[in-house]
Design an enzyme around this catalytic site. Structure first.
Site, PDB file in Angstrom:
ATOM      1  N   ARG A   6      40.289  33.148  37.146  1.00 41.02           N
ATOM      2  CA  ARG A   6      39.808  32.597  38.426  1.00 41.02           C
ATOM      3  C   ARG A   6      39.863  33.596  39.586  1.00 41.02           C
ATOM      4  O   ARG A   6      38.902  33.699  40.344  1.00 41.02           O
ATOM      5  CB  ARG A   6      40.579  31.321  38.792  1.00 41.02           C
ATOM      6  CG  ARG A   6      40.461  30.202  37.746  1.00 41.02           C
ATOM      7  CD  ARG A   6      41.015  28.863  38.222  1.00 41.02           C
ATOM      8  NE  ARG A   6      40.170  28.309  39.251  1.00 41.02           N
ATOM      9  CZ  ARG A   6      40.478  28.275  40.528  1.00 41.02           C
ATOM     10  NH1 ARG A   6      41.642  28.737  40.945  1.00 41.02           N
ATOM     11  NH2 ARG A   6      39.640  27.774  41.393  1.00 41.02           N
ATOM     12  N   CYS A  64      41.693  46.592  31.387  1.00 42.21           N
ATOM     13  CA  CYS A  64      41.034  47.820  31.811  1.00 42.21           C
ATOM     14  C   CYS A  64      39.822  47.520  32.699  1.00 42.21           C
ATOM     15  O   CYS A  64      38.679  47.747  32.307  1.00 42.21           O
ATOM     16  CB  CYS A  64      40.625  48.590  30.562  1.00 42.21           C
ATOM     17  SG  CYS A  64      40.049  50.232  30.927  1.00 42.21           S
TER      18      CYS A  64
END
Ligand code: LLP
Length: 413
Positions: free
Chosen positions: A309, A343
């Site tokens: 979110r 990443c």
């Protein structure tokens, strides 16, 4: 508020360090009492007329939570066959499931038709598809009421710029199509969007839907949708959505409609977030603290794969830090960015917040993660999904979903 978890005794006597020793991090921790209270509250939004609350399971489909919804007397709405299957497994009978899909195949429609599950279509094309598959059957239609509301553009589901619903100007064509396939329109529904803290847009949309409802002759139910907000900024004093006020203001609107319509359909709502958001926190370990060009980064094992979110909507989740199981006091704070282990530069949970000084080994505790937390999680970067653990009303602890393993990640290959 100094600390939500202390104020509501979230862990109900359990030491969070012991919980993570047993179940690892990151881990979603649920509080049964809060979940059940919320489900009970939504079942009483309308009391004067026949009414059911459909818990919108996309917010959280953990089967143990679905069973609570069943026990608290909620019905449910499902968006996909997968969600229907979860509800079947939790013990819901088909008459307690409302299928509200978007752009589905004939096979998906047939799955519901074969089981007599009420379907709501949200386009003329899907109305036609159901007409061909189930000539003479009963159907509901999702109206776009022209008013939308929500915490960001991505979750506003009505108004001029949305893929959802059938517009008012298409109602004549809709009725003609239903007639052609002898479909009986027995329900209308809407959902204006997700997360509003003030009742006005919802009440306006209810009035509008009821005005539209007068054009339909035999409605068995009218469903006003969900979207009731929760205070994500509670540590800064944000107050709860006032459900009692909403109920009180709904009643005269319904009175007027019932009188004009001459009969009383069942009224429905579709709350998702309100039922489950505040019933969960997410615990993760602080693995590193560093400074980059003057900014402090607290690096945790809560990646965007675990809770998307914040990176997806810029959503706010309050953060508390725990050291040796105790909340760090909100004093001597410093500007901090809390991030995950994925990443991506956007893998940020909380940006430039004033937070207590965390160090490696502390626990980060993100609040209000029960809705659209686990249900939107992924295995991005080949990170297994976390475990889910329930703190029961009597203080006992139950794992309600085990952590995925690396073997799980390989199982389909
Ligand atoms: N009914 C329908 C037709 C819906 O599309 C939704 C949510 C609900 C009910 C329940 O809405 P709620 O009461 O939970 O606001 N992932 C986003 C929220 C997306 C909501 C999608 N539809 C988030 O994390 O904020």
């Amino acid at each position: 508020m100094e600390s939500f978890i202390n104020e509501v005794n979230f862990f109900n006597g359990n030491d969070p360090e012991e919980l993570v020793r047993e179940y690892g991090t990151p881990v979603y921790i649920y509080n049964e009492d809060i979940l059940r209270n919320r489900m009970e509250t939504v079942s009483r939004i309308i009391t004067k007329y026949p009414y059911t609350a459909n818990y919108s399971v996309k917010a959280n489909t953990n089967i143990h939570i679905l069973k609570m919804a069943l026990e608290e007397g909620n019905n449910c709405d499902a968006m996909s066959v997968g969600e229907i299957k979860m509800l079947e497994a939790a013990g819901f009978s088909y008459d307690r499931i409302f299928f509200v899909p978007n752009n589905v195949t004939d096979d998906e429609l047939l799955y519901a038709i074969d089981r007599n599950i009420m379907i709501s279509v949200d386009s003329l094309a899907q109305l036609k598809a159901v007409g061909k598959l189930n000539r003479g059957g009963k159907i509901a239609v999702r109206i776009n009421p022209g008013v939308g509301a929500g915490h960001c553009d991505k979750v506003i589901t009505a108004g001029k710029r949305t893929k959802f619903g059938i517009s008012e100007e298409d109602i004549d064509e809709m009725l003609a199509l239903a007639n052609r396939y002898n479909l009986k329109i027995v329900g209308i529904n809407q959902h204006i969007g997700s997360l509003f803290m003030e009742p006005e847009p919802y009440l306006a949309a209810v009035s509008n839907l009821l005005r539209i409802a007068l054009q339909f002759e035999d409605l068995e139910f009218i469903d006003f949708g969900g979207g009731y907000g929760i205070p994500y900024h509670k540590l800064d004093g944000e107050k709860e959505f006032d459900m009692a006020d909403l109920s009180a203001r709904l009643e005269p609107i319904l009175d007027e409609f019932v009188q004009a319509y001459g009969r009383t359909p069942v009224f429905k709502s579709e709350p998702g977030r309100y039922c489950v958001a505040e019933g969960s926190v997410l615990l993760g370990r602080v693995n590193s603290v560093k400074h980059n060009s003057g900014s402090k980064y607290v690096g945790t094992d809560i990646g965007m794969n675990v809770l998307v979110r914040p990176s997806m909507y810029n959503s706010w989740h309050d953060v508390e830090f725990l050291r040796d199981g105790k909340t760090l006091p909100r004093e001597d704070m410093e500007e901090t960015t809390v991030c995950g282990n994925i990443c991506e530069s956007g893998d940020l949970l909380a940006v430039n917040r004033q937070l207590p000084k965390a160090k490696r080994g502390d626990l980060a505790c993100l609040l209000d993660t029960g809705a659209y937390g686990y249900s939107m999680s992924s295995t991005y970067n080949s990170r297994p999904r976390p475990a889910e653990v329930l703190i029961c009303r009597d203080g006992s602890v139950k794992q309600i979903r085990r952590r995925e393993t690396y073997e799980d990640l390989l199982q389909y290959m």
